[in-house]
Design a protein around this motif. Structure first.
Motif, PDB file in Angstrom:
ATOM      1  N   GLU A  38       0.692  -1.141  -0.058  1.00 27.38           N
ATOM      2  CA  GLU A  38       0.147  -0.142  -0.588  1.00 27.38           C
ATOM      3  C   GLU A  38       0.662   1.598   0.452  1.00 27.38           C
ATOM      4  O   GLU A  38       0.254   2.535  -0.529  1.00 27.38           O
ATOM      5  N   ALA A  39       2.059   0.903   0.876  1.00 27.44           N
ATOM      6  CA  ALA A  39       2.657   2.529   0.709  1.00 27.44           C
ATOM      7  C   ALA A  39       3.316   3.030  -0.530  1.00 27.44           C
ATOM      8  O   ALA A  39       3.271   4.045  -1.027  1.00 27.44           O
ATOM      9  N   VAL A  40       4.198   1.942  -0.755  1.00 28.62           N
ATOM     10  CA  VAL A  40       4.457   1.297  -2.288  1.00 28.62           C
ATOM     11  C   VAL A  40       3.725   2.249  -3.240  1.00 28.62           C
ATOM     12  O   VAL A  40       4.175   3.100  -4.639  1.00 28.62           O
ATOM     13  N   GLU A  41       2.345   1.713  -3.771  1.00 33.62           N
ATOM     14  CA  GLU A  41       1.411   2.437  -4.345  1.00 33.62           C
ATOM     15  C   GLU A  41       1.767   3.491  -4.034  1.00 33.62           C
ATOM     16  O   GLU A  41       0.942   4.084  -5.651  1.00 33.62           O
ATOM     17  N   GLN A  42       0.754   4.181  -3.079  1.00 30.73           N
ATOM     18  CA  GLN A  42       0.903   5.440  -2.695  1.00 30.73           C
ATOM     19  C   GLN A  42       2.255   6.074  -2.568  1.00 30.73           C
ATOM     20  O   GLN A  42       2.178   7.962  -2.427  1.00 30.73           O
ATOM     21  N   ARG A  43       3.503   5.473  -3.049  1.00 25.38           N
ATOM     22  CA  ARG A  43       4.206   6.443  -3.343  1.00 25.38           C
ATOM     23  C   ARG A  43       5.444   6.792  -2.064  1.00 25.38           C
ATOM     24  O   ARG A  43       5.997   8.213  -2.087  1.00 25.38           O
ATOM     25  N   ARG A  44       4.506   6.429  -1.178  1.00 26.64           N
ATOM     26  CA  ARG A  44       5.753   6.692   0.228  1.00 26.64           C
ATOM     27  C   ARG A  44       6.301   5.929   1.115  1.00 26.64           C
ATOM     28  O   ARG A  44       6.209   3.961   1.525  1.00 26.64           O
ATOM     29  N   TYR A  45       7.736   5.504  -0.541  1.00 26.09           N
ATOM     30  CA  TYR A  45       8.643   5.213   0.110  1.00 26.09           C
ATOM     31  C   TYR A  45       9.669   5.213   1.301  1.00 26.09           C
ATOM     32  O   TYR A  45       9.967   3.984   1.618  1.00 26.09           O
ATOM     33  N   ALA A  46       9.712   5.720   2.255  1.00 22.60           N
ATOM     34  CA  ALA A  46      10.438   5.776   4.175  1.00 22.60           C
ATOM     35  C   ALA A  46       9.053   4.611   4.395  1.00 22.60           C
ATOM     36  O   ALA A  46       9.817   3.538   4.994  1.00 22.60           O
ATOM     37  N   GLU A  47       7.706   4.764   4.445  1.00 24.92           N
ATOM     38  CA  GLU A  47       7.253   3.780   5.351  1.00 24.92           C
ATOM     39  C   GLU A  47       7.293   2.067   4.628  1.00 24.92           C
ATOM     40  O   GLU A  47       7.074   1.226   4.988  1.00 24.92           O
ATOM     41  N   ALA A  48       7.342   2.712   2.649  1.00 22.55           N
ATOM     42  CA  ALA A  48       7.312   1.170   2.587  1.00 22.55           C
ATOM     43  C   ALA A  48       8.921   0.226   2.629  1.00 22.55           C
ATOM     44  O   ALA A  48       8.539  -0.658   3.041  1.00 22.55           O
ATOM     45  N   GLU A  49       9.392   0.565   2.887  1.00 22.69           N
ATOM     46  CA  GLU A  49      10.938   0.333   3.336  1.00 22.69           C
ATOM     47  C   GLU A  49      11.114  -0.365   4.716  1.00 22.69           C
ATOM     48  O   GLU A  49      11.753  -1.195   4.580  1.00 22.69           O
TER      49      GLU A  49
END
Length: 396
Positions: free
Chosen positions: A44-55
């Motif tokens: 969900e985070a990477v799809e919304q380009r919230r990369y720090a959370e995605a990582e």
């Protein structure tokens, strides 16, 4: 010196990446559930380009299960984005991102999400052809995926082929995608554009005009659906008319279909007249009414339409050219001159002319007695003007 150490580091090689060295962990039910939740949050985070959370979520998932394909794929995308923030891009980090993506593909080669993110990864790396091929390959490998996951893959496969100018390859993906996601207005526009492009270039000997006409009418339906979903989209609204005009041209090419051609022209005129109420300031609507009137041998109606277009945009190139053509046909050379000189003299207006059209207009002005056509600028003869403007009308 520290920088010598940094420069001596060897970037990881994705071609040598292997999952054989990844530990195999037997997860209990609690760990499996926790890992799946973290993977979902990372996605969900990477799809919304919230990369720090995605990582952060991906690393937590990998801490539980180093063989999490989704976690590896998300981490690869994050690393790519982080690397691209530097100018020039951090080559070492890009290669590390490619390694993560390669591991994800090896771990779950049939996983639709991994296939989708791999294709997006390639597209955002600047490799559009490879991205389109990767999406299509993932479609083949993930035949058992859910409809939602298949839709995501179909959407990017169609979009990437469309952006590459490969409309015939894009078409089946886009048709399948809009069947699953009927409310995506942009996808309907891409489908309409693909169908219209195909309808303009029928392939075969003799050319299959009846098939191309059906494709043009299908394009009109796709544009109409886009316009229905996005009622403020003037481009989509005008594209409906463009597709119908092409269908009428193809009916004419079929032979003995003049009644059907005329019915399509009349339908398009009625439609454009309705658009004048919805988009009263849009010069292009009136311009296309003028082109249709010319096609139907109604020069006086065309004249009025072109003037209406110029009332809304005094520098509308197609209307200037077509109106000058009508003036020449009527023997009103003086007005034609003034219109064509305006085309050349007004900054930016003549940019739509080809070099040949410009030369022909300059020659016509010179031959008609203009004192200094080079200084006052000029644009093409009536035939060139008509050709340029009608190409604009059917081009959308």
């Amino acid at each position: 010196m520290p920088w010598l150490v940094a420069c001596s580091a060897v970037a990881p090689d994705p071609s040598k990446a292997t999952i054989d060295d990844l530990p195999i962990v037997a997860l209990n039910d609690e760990q499996g559930t926790a890992c799946a939740q973290l993977e979902g949050s990372a996605i969900e985070a990477v799809e919304q380009r919230r990369y720090a959370e995605a990582e952060a979520f991906a690393n937590q998932a990998l801490a539980i299960n180093p063989r999490s394909a989704r976690g590896r794929a998300v981490l690869g995308m994050v690393k790519l984005q982080m690397a691209s923030r530097q100018q020039p891009s951090d080559w070492f980090a890009v290669r590390a991102a490619e390694v993560e993506m390669e591991l994800a593909k090896q771990l779950e080669p049939k996983n639709a999400f991994v296939g989708w993110l791999h294709a997006v990864f390639l597209a955002e790396s600047g490799h559009m052809s490879a991205a389109a091929a990767a999406a299509e390959d993932a479609l083949v490998r993930s035949v058992d995926a859910s409809a939602s996951e298949r839709a995501e893959l179909l959407g990017i496969a169609g979009t990437y082929r469309y952006e590459l100018g490969e409309e015939r390859a894009a078409r089946p993906h886009l048709e399948a995608y809009v069947a699953l996601r009927p409310d995506d207005s942009a996808a309907h526009f891409r489908l309409g554009s693909s169908l219209l492009s195909i309808a303009r270039t029928p392939q075969g000997s003799p050319p299959p005009y009846s098939v191309a006409r059906a494709e043009a009418e299908a394009a009109a339906l796709a544009f109409a659906r886009c316009f229905q979903l996005a009622p403020g989209d003037e481009d989509a609204a005008l594209a409906v008319a463009t597709a119908w005009i092409r269908a009428a041209e193809l009916a004419d090419l079929q032979g003995k279909k003049q009644a059907e051609r005329d019915a399509l022209y009349d339908k398009t005129v009625d439609y454009l007249q309705k658009l004048t109420g919805q988009f009263p300031a849009n010069a292009e609507v009136y311009f296309r009414l003028g082109v249709l009137a010319s096609m139907q041998k109604q020069p006086k109606v065309a004249h009025v339409a072109y003037l209406a277009a110029l009332d809304r945009d005094r520098d509308h190139l197609g209307s200037l050219l077509n109106l000058s053509s009508l003036m020449i046909a009527d023997g009103d050379v003086g007005l034609a001159k003034s219109l064509l000189l305006r085309v050349i003299a007004t900054e930016g207006v003549s940019d739509g002319l080809t070099s040949n059209e410009r030369e022909r207009i300059v020659r016509w002005l010179r031959e008609s007695g203009d004192a200094a056509p080079e200084e006052r600028a000029a644009g093409g003869d009536a035939a060139a003007a008509n050709s340029a403007s009608e190409n604009s009308a059917s081009g959308g």
